[in-house]
Design a protein around this motif. Structure first.
Motif, PDB file in Angstrom:
ATOM      1  N   SER A  31       0.862  -1.187   0.000  1.00  0.00           N
ATOM      2  CA  SER A  31       0.000   0.000   0.000  1.00  0.00           C
ATOM      3  C   SER A  31       0.895   1.231   0.000  1.00  0.00           C
ATOM      4  O   SER A  31       1.745   1.375   0.875  1.00  0.00           O
ATOM      5  CB  SER A  31      -0.918  -0.001   1.224  1.00  0.00           C
ATOM      6  N   SER A  33       1.435   5.620  -1.392  1.00  0.00           N
ATOM      7  CA  SER A  33       0.821   6.867  -1.859  1.00  0.00           C
ATOM      8  C   SER A  33       1.728   7.518  -2.890  1.00  0.00           C
ATOM      9  O   SER A  33       2.937   7.299  -2.908  1.00  0.00           O
ATOM     10  CB  SER A  33       0.584   7.828  -0.693  1.00  0.00           C
ATOM     11  N   THR A  35       2.398  11.397  -4.973  1.00  0.00           N
ATOM     12  CA  THR A  35       2.092  12.819  -5.057  1.00  0.00           C
ATOM     13  C   THR A  35       2.811  13.436  -6.256  1.00  0.00           C
ATOM     14  O   THR A  35       3.783  12.864  -6.761  1.00  0.00           O
ATOM     15  CB  THR A  35       2.521  13.570  -3.779  1.00  0.00           C
ATOM     16  N   ALA A 166       3.834   6.813  -7.250  1.00  0.00           N
ATOM     17  CA  ALA A 166       3.447   5.683  -6.399  1.00  0.00           C
ATOM     18  C   ALA A 166       4.083   4.385  -6.886  1.00  0.00           C
ATOM     19  O   ALA A 166       4.579   3.580  -6.080  1.00  0.00           O
ATOM     20  CB  ALA A 166       1.928   5.553  -6.373  1.00  0.00           C
ATOM     21  N   GLU A 190      -7.180  10.582  -3.607  1.00  0.00           N
ATOM     22  CA  GLU A 190      -7.290  11.077  -2.244  1.00  0.00           C
ATOM     23  C   GLU A 190      -7.769  12.515  -2.159  1.00  0.00           C
ATOM     24  O   GLU A 190      -8.260  12.950  -1.130  1.00  0.00           O
ATOM     25  CB  GLU A 190      -5.938  10.942  -1.530  1.00  0.00           C
ATOM     26  N   SER A 230      -2.679  13.957  -5.466  1.00  0.00           N
ATOM     27  CA  SER A 230      -2.192  12.812  -4.688  1.00  0.00           C
ATOM     28  C   SER A 230      -3.152  11.635  -4.832  1.00  0.00           C
ATOM     29  O   SER A 230      -4.355  11.822  -4.984  1.00  0.00           O
ATOM     30  CB  SER A 230      -2.044  13.186  -3.205  1.00  0.00           C
ATOM     31  N   SER A 232      -3.623   7.153  -3.597  1.00  0.00           N
ATOM     32  CA  SER A 232      -3.133   6.007  -2.862  1.00  0.00           C
ATOM     33  C   SER A 232      -3.319   4.772  -3.747  1.00  0.00           C
ATOM     34  O   SER A 232      -4.273   4.683  -4.513  1.00  0.00           O
ATOM     35  CB  SER A 232      -3.867   5.837  -1.534  1.00  0.00           C
TER      36      SER A 232
END
Length: 238
Positions: A31, A33, A35, A166, A190, A230, A232
């Motif tokens: 998992s 994230s 940006t 990511a 997000e 951003s 995820s």
């Protein structure tokens, strides 16, 4: 008794298999994230022009601020070709003005205030507009902000770069574990793209002639704008 024991053992084996599957599944995903920030050059500007005056009567205060704003609009439309659609009344107020004498509130006049918002499609004329408007007594110019009218391309680029960011992070973690990346399981957006533009506040009084009588041109410094996004992501590991 034997049937009960067999059933109990079968249930235990099922539970153990289930736990093993969950642990394996959890250990096989990452998992992460992502940006991104994309910069762009402005092609439009907006600012506020306001006027304020205190007079003996409400009607005089209204006429005073209306006259100042009318003169400013005339300059914008006739000299710089700003269309009426790009000039909007922002605020108008009329109120009594008081002062205190011996702890008693005393009416001293009526205050008028009016402001308009202006949008420009040419950022190169901001300095000249500030110079001309600052010649009008009682006027204020504030909240000069640059922007870009169409940010569609930058928004799309920011989203793509957030996904790439990511994936690059996930690949680094997988490599550290001696694994390889598999399929992307999910992507969650997000937030909506956010924009940043530093506003520049100017007051007309600051452009008065200098003590030596020299006339200096108003220099307006431009700057880049940015759009950020951003996401995820969940990625499998092989």
């Amino acid at each position: 008794m034997k049937k009960i024991l067999i059933a109990f053992l079968s249930l235990s084996l099922i539970l153990l298999a289930s736990c093993s599957t969950v642990e394996k599944s959890d250990a096989s995903i990452i998992s992460i994230s992502g940006t991104s920030t994309v910069y762009m050059s402005p092609d439009m500007a907006s600012f506020t022009v306001s006027a304020e005056a205190v007079k003996d009567t409400t009607d005089e205060a209204r006429n005073a601020v209306d006259g100042i704003i009318t003169e400013a609009v005339k300059v914008l439309e006739q000299k710089y070709g700003v269309s009426a659609e790009d000039i909007r009344t922002n605020y108008l107020s009329l109120s009594p003005e008081y002062t205190y004498v011996d702890n008693q509130r005393v009416l001293t006049g009526q205050r008028g205030y009016q402001s308009i918002d202006v949008t420009l499609g040419d950022i190169d004329i901001i300095g000249a507009i500030v110079e001309d408007l600052s010649k009008i007594n009682g006027i204020s110019i504030s909240s000069i902000t640059l922007d870009k009218e169409d940010k569609t391309e930058e928004i799309s680029q920011a989203r793509s770069l957030a996904v790439r960011n990511a994936l690059e992070k996930a690949a680094t973690y997988a490599e550290a574990l001696g694994r390889e990346l598999g399929a992307v399981v999910s992507i969650s957006d997000e937030s909506t793209p956010s924009y940043y533009a530093s506003p520049l506040r100017l007051e007309a009084a600051s452009f008065a002639p200098s003590a030596d009588g020299a006339n200096y041109k108003t220099t307006f410094y431009s700057y880049d704008l940015s759009v950020s996004d951003s996401i995820s992501m969940v990625v499998e590991m092989k």
